[in-house]
Structures are given as structure tokens and as C-alpha cells.
Scaffold this motif. Structure first.
Motif, PDB file in Angstrom:
ATOM      1  N   ILE A 286      43.321  42.700  48.150  1.00  0.00           N
ATOM      2  CA  ILE A 286      43.053  43.994  47.436  1.00  0.00           C
ATOM      3  C   ILE A 286      42.989  43.597  46.478  1.00  0.00           C
ATOM      4  O   ILE A 286      42.724  43.346  45.726  1.00  0.00           O
ATOM      5  N   ASP A 287      41.410  43.921  46.548  1.00  0.00           N
ATOM      6  CA  ASP A 287      40.453  44.141  45.054  1.00  0.00           C
ATOM      7  C   ASP A 287      40.403  42.226  45.324  1.00  0.00           C
ATOM      8  O   ASP A 287      40.279  41.862  43.955  1.00  0.00           O
ATOM      9  N   ASN A 312      36.283  43.933  51.354  1.00  0.00           N
ATOM     10  CA  ASN A 312      36.845  44.328  50.362  1.00  0.00           C
ATOM     11  C   ASN A 312      37.391  45.683  49.432  1.00  0.00           C
ATOM     12  O   ASN A 312      36.276  46.228  49.388  1.00  0.00           O
ATOM     13  N   LEU A 313      38.442  45.804  49.321  1.00  0.00           N
ATOM     14  CA  LEU A 313      38.797  47.032  48.928  1.00  0.00           C
ATOM     15  C   LEU A 313      39.406  46.783  47.242  1.00  0.00           C
ATOM     16  O   LEU A 313      40.445  46.128  46.665  1.00  0.00           O
ATOM     17  N   CYS A 315      39.890  48.846  43.469  1.00  0.00           N
ATOM     18  CA  CYS A 315      40.480  49.940  43.087  1.00  0.00           C
ATOM     19  C   CYS A 315      40.780  49.749  41.378  1.00  0.00           C
ATOM     20  O   CYS A 315      40.537  48.124  40.632  1.00  0.00           O
ATOM     21  N   ALA A 324      48.108  50.447  47.382  1.00  0.00           N
ATOM     22  CA  ALA A 324      47.486  50.572  48.229  1.00  0.00           C
ATOM     23  C   ALA A 324      48.553  49.047  48.867  1.00  0.00           C
ATOM     24  O   ALA A 324      48.434  48.724  50.314  1.00  0.00           O
ATOM     25  N   GLN A 329      48.420  47.966  53.017  1.00  0.00           N
ATOM     26  CA  GLN A 329      47.000  47.494  52.897  1.00  0.00           C
ATOM     27  C   GLN A 329      46.211  45.736  52.956  1.00  0.00           C
ATOM     28  O   GLN A 329      45.786  45.402  53.018  1.00  0.00           O
TER      29      GLN A 329
END
Length: 395
Positions: A286-287, A312-313, A315, A324, A329
Motif C-alpha cells: 500500500i502506497d 499503486n494504492l 493514501c 486499507a 488490501q
């Protein structure tokens, strides 16, 4: 109050006099102009008209206007201060044609000093000190030199804050200064800024003890990701992340800013064993584009990490990143001290003991305000909290 004499200089006669200078400057002018140039200009013209009327009422004159700032001269320190207070109150009560999120606030500085007269204009340290003092005022307030305070203090019932001798740019000697707040709650209101994650997961759960110890204070906490400008915004104290080197601010180190990979129990069960740092590269991170990931992998001896999963996610807060991760996730880099409850309850699983580090958390506030009782009380309480929890904040 006015003293005038002539000084010969290179064959010319220059008039000098002792007079009172009021300097006014609009807070955040460039930002306002970027958002709405025409309406900001119109609002500034309204303020100029207000200032003209107020200055004239108190037997003064405006002798210079430059964009977002005004300079005025008065014979009396009391009348200059009354004019400044009246102007600030009128601006606060005026409805301007500006976007809803914007407002106009000025800072004023007032000084009694020697000036050089050139036609209708004035120059010299008497003017320069007033301009420098204006920069020390809180938005919507005033800052007085010591010689103004000596004559005004006993006569006007204002909230004076002695901020001590101030070293002003291009002024040879320190100038004692007094800040005047026009907020009715200035002495009993504490306005704090901190990041969302630090606010929600560390500060708020502990604030009860501070409020119990200081029931006289109203506490307002604003969570935000941006860095505030204490010179332009009315915050008293803040929690910042970084290296502690900010001009004009007192900075007290709190705890290390570390980050560790976490995921949810459900995610870990689904992907199987994660034994080595390189195993993370086959999982959604994540990120991933955040520099923290490069730092953590470098600490693990992996200097060119290439994850398999994309896209990419992103936040913008640790709170969102943690949510997340807890919703299966992927793997998130989080600061353990900000998620003690989630870790303790098993909603977040720490994958490795190895932690990355980048700077610290810091308690900050303007140097000129360190003698305020409310700021000193909050500072001492925060440092005690950190010490009680086993960290070594330093001094």
C-alpha cells in the motif's frame, strides 16, 4: 509628543522627528491573489478605505501604501493604538465578497521612533521597527514596541502579552515588544495543529489528563496534513514531523518517527508465510511510491526493490493506510506507536521487527510566545507524557 529638528547632510537639510508609526500588512496576500485576484483586490480597497477613515478619526495620516500594506503616522501612541484596534475590529466585522473559505486578516505593528522626513514620506529605524513588529503580531492583532506600551498600557484595557526583547532584522539593538490579542478567548483558548494520525491515535486519547489539569482552557485540535505558518495562522502549538530545524520556532523532540510493515490477519492467512523482507515484493504494498518503502528495504539490505503488484494504492494519511491494511488490501508501513490499540487487539499484525526511521515527532511553537502560560502548560504536559511512556524526548 512630536520633536522636530534639522540635520545638515552633504549640504542638504533633512528634517527629522520623533513620531508614532503604525504598519499594517495583509496576511496571506499572495495566496489570496492566486485564488481570486479581482475580488481580493476589491476587498483590499475596502480595507484601505476603512483604514483612511480610522486614521483620520484618530488624528493620523497614511503616508505610504504598497500593495497589501499601509504605513500611517500619529502624534499620540494612545490614538495610534486606538486606531489599530478599531481598524482590526472593523475588518473582522466586515463581510467581503470572497470565496467562503477565505477571509481577510491584518497584522499591525506600532512604534515610537526617530524618522527622516522626505516630503510626505518617512524613513528610518522608527519606520523599520514598526514594520518588523507587525510581523510578530498574531493575525487580527497588534504588536507594540516597549516605548508604546509604557504610554498605552495604563490607559487602554487590552490583553497585553510581554514577548520580551526581540532581535529584529537590520535593527542594531533588541526591541522589547508586547503582543495585543483582540480575541476575547486568547488567554483561555489553546489551538493545536497535528497530523490526522497523530491527533486521532496518540494525542486525543491522552488529552483527558491535560484538560483535567487545566479546566480553565478550551482546547481546539485541528488535524491536517499540511504544515501551518504560525506567522499567518492563529495556532498556538503544533506537532510536526521532521528534523526539528524550523526558523523562528522552538522545537522539542518527542519520539522517533519509525515505520514497520503491517497487514491484517486475514491477509496474512490468505498469502501464506512471510519469512524474509524480499517476500513482501510479491505482495501488494500500500502506497508503494512513498519513500518510506525504499528506506525500509534499504535497512533490510535490499537497495533496488521491485514489487510485482501494480497499480499503486495511494493514501494521504497513516489512518487511511491502516484502514486499507485492516481491510485486507495489502501490506502497509505504519508507525507502531500510533496504532497500539489495533496491534494489541490483533487487527494489525507486525511482520518484522526491523524498523525504518526518518526524523522525529516534534512539539513546536513560535519562539516569541514561549512565555505564555497556556503554551508552557501544554509543552510540559506533552513532554511528561512522552517520558512516562519510556521515550527520551530531550530538551
Amino acid at each position: 509628543m512630536e520633536l522636530t529638528w534639522l540635520l545638515g547632510y552633504r549640504g542638504l537639510a533633512m528634517e527629522r522627528r520623533l513620531t508614532v508609526i503604525l504598519a499594517a500588512d495583509l496576511v496571506g496576500f499572495s495566496h489570496l491573489m492566486e485564488i481570486d485576484e479581482e475580488r481580493t483586490h476589491a476587498a483590499l480597497q475596502t480595507c484601505y478605505s476603512l483604514m483612511q477613515a480610522v486614521v483620520s478619526k484618530h488624528q493620523g495620516r497614511i503616508f505610504a501604501v504598497a500593495g497589501d500594506s499601509f504605513l500611517a503616522e500619529f502624534a499620540s501612541p494612545v490614538e495610534a493604538t486606538r486606531a489599530g484596534v478599531e481598524f482590526q475590529l472593523q475588518v473582522a466585522e466586515t463581510t467581503f465578497d470572497l470565496p467562503d473559505e477565505l477571509g481577510l486578516m491584518f497584522r499591525l505593528g506600532i512604534n515610537l521612533g526617530d524618522v527622516i522626513v522626505d516630503g510626505g514620506n518617512l524613513f528610518g529605524d522608527g519606520v523599520n521597527i514598526a514594520v518588523r513588529l507587525e510581523g510578530l503580531a498574531e493575525p487580527g492583532g497588534l504588536c507594540l514596541s516597549g516605548n508604546i506600551y509604557e504610554q498605552v498600557g495604563p490607559r487602554l484595557p487590552l490583553q497585553y502579552e510581554d514577548i520580551g526583547p526581540q532581535v529584529l532584522k537590520n535593527i542594531a539593538r533588541p526591541v522589547r515588544a508586547y503582543r495585543v490579542s483582540l480575541r476575547s478567548d486568547a488567554a483561555t483558548s489553546l489551538l493545536i495543529t497535528a497530523t490526522s494520525s497523530f491527533s486521532a491515535n496518540w494525542l486525543v486519547p491522552r488529552l483527558r489528563s491535560f484538560r483535567s489539569a487545566h479546566p480553565e482552557l478550551d482546547v481546539e485540535l485541528r488535524a491536517m496534513s499540511r504544515v501551518v505558518d504560525f506567522n499567518r495562522e492563529p495556532f498556538d502549538v503544533g506537532i510536526r514531523e521532521g528534523n526539528g530545524n524550523w526558523a523562528g520556532l522552538k522545537a522539542f523532540p518527542l519520539m522517533a518517527r519509525e515505520f514497520v510493515p503491517f497487514c491484517s490477519p486475514g491477509f496474512l492467512e490468505a498469502v501464506g508465510a512471510i519469512n524474509e523482507p524480499k517476500d513482501l515484493l510479491r505482495l501488494p504494498l500500500i502506497d508503494w511510491k512513498d519513500d518510506w518503502w525504499r528506506d525500509w528495504f534499504a535497512a533490510a539490505g535490499i537497495f533496488d526493490p521491485k514489487p510485482v503488484f501494480s497499480p499503486n494504492l495511494y493514501c494521504d494519511t497513516q489512518l487511511a493506510i491502516a484502514r486499507a491494511a485492516m481491510s485486507d488490501q495489502g501490506v502497509a508501513l505504519l508507525t507502531p506507536m500510533l496504532f497500539e490499540n489495533e496491534i494489541g487487539s490483533g487487527r494489525l499484525v507486525r511482520l518484522f521487527e526491523l524498523a525504518g526511521h526518518r526524523g522525529r515527532f516534534w512539539l513546536v511553537y513560535p519562539e516569541a510566545r514561549e512565555h505564555l502560560p497556556k503554551i508552557a502548560a501544554f509543552r510540559d504536559w506533552v513532554l511528561d507524557q512522552v517520558r512516562d511512556e519510556g521515550a527520551e524526548p530531550g530538551a
